[in-house]
Design an enzyme around this catalytic site. Structure first.
Site, PDB file in Angstrom:
ATOM      1  N   ARG A 186       2.406   3.190  -4.457  1.00 44.30           N
ATOM      2  CA  ARG A 186       2.892   4.568  -4.428  1.00 44.30           C
ATOM      3  C   ARG A 186       4.337   4.612  -4.890  1.00 44.30           C
ATOM      4  O   ARG A 186       5.159   3.817  -4.465  1.00 44.30           O
ATOM      5  CB  ARG A 186       2.798   5.143  -3.019  1.00 44.30           C
ATOM      6  CG  ARG A 186       3.121   6.620  -2.996  1.00 44.30           C
ATOM      7  CD  ARG A 186       3.206   7.186  -1.607  1.00 44.30           C
ATOM      8  NE  ARG A 186       2.026   6.906  -0.826  1.00 44.30           N
ATOM      9  CZ  ARG A 186       1.627   7.647   0.190  1.00 44.30           C
ATOM     10  NH1 ARG A 186       2.322   8.706   0.522  1.00 44.30           N
ATOM     11  NH2 ARG A 186       0.568   7.335   0.879  1.00 44.30           N
ATOM     12  N   VAL A 190       0.825  -1.203   0.000  1.00 46.94           N
ATOM     13  CA  VAL A 190       0.000   0.000   0.000  1.00 46.94           C
ATOM     14  C   VAL A 190       0.860   1.255   0.000  1.00 46.94           C
ATOM     15  O   VAL A 190       0.644   2.176  -0.776  1.00 46.94           O
ATOM     16  CB  VAL A 190      -0.951   0.009   1.216  1.00 46.94           C
ATOM     17  CG1 VAL A 190      -1.737   1.297   1.276  1.00 46.94           C
ATOM     18  CG2 VAL A 190      -1.874  -1.190   1.169  1.00 46.94           C
ATOM     19  N   ASP A 191       1.834   1.321   0.866  1.00 46.18           N
ATOM     20  CA  ASP A 191       2.663   2.513   0.993  1.00 46.18           C
ATOM     21  C   ASP A 191       4.125   2.093   1.160  1.00 46.18           C
ATOM     22  O   ASP A 191       4.677   2.148   2.254  1.00 46.18           O
ATOM     23  CB  ASP A 191       2.205   3.352   2.186  1.00 46.18           C
ATOM     24  CG  ASP A 191       2.851   4.723   2.208  1.00 46.18           C
ATOM     25  OD1 ASP A 191       3.499   5.108   1.209  1.00 46.18           O
ATOM     26  OD2 ASP A 191       2.717   5.402   3.230  1.00 46.18           O
ATOM     27  N   PRO A 192       4.756   1.657   0.068  1.00 49.58           N
ATOM     28  CA  PRO A 192       6.117   1.150   0.193  1.00 49.58           C
ATOM     29  C   PRO A 192       7.136   2.265   0.398  1.00 49.58           C
ATOM     30  O   PRO A 192       7.153   3.239  -0.336  1.00 49.58           O
ATOM     31  CB  PRO A 192       6.351   0.449  -1.142  1.00 49.58           C
ATOM     32  CG  PRO A 192       5.501   1.205  -2.096  1.00 49.58           C
ATOM     33  CD  PRO A 192       4.282   1.640  -1.304  1.00 49.58           C
TER      34      PRO A 192
END
Length: 79
Positions: free
Chosen positions: A46, A21-23
């Site tokens: 992202r 989701v939000d690396p």
């Protein structure tokens, strides 16, 4: 342990696709890591905004991070 639990609980289900989701710090090295874990694909939600800006300017919004070529040279790989 999570993969074993899924396999045991759901009659042999194997995880083949990953998602971040939000690396933070995602890189092409992660493609190799994921492949060694048995993942076929991995989606990154992202990107670094500089990279994304360059991709938008050049109309190249799709990309593929490929695992290291040495991954396919492994003697235990059957392809």
């Amino acid at each position: 342990l999570g993969h074993e639990w899924l396999y045991d609980t759901f009659s042999g289900v194997r995880v083949r696709h990953g998602f971040q989701v939000d690396p933070f710090g995602a890189s092409s090295a992660f493609a190799t890591f994921s492949a060694k874990l048995g993942f076929e694909t991995h989606l990154v939600a992202r990107l670094n905004y500089y990279d994304k800006g360059w991709m938008q300017d050049n109309k190249e919004l799709e990309f593929v991070w490929r695992p290291s070529p040495s991954l396919y040279a492994s003697p235990d790989r059957t392809e």
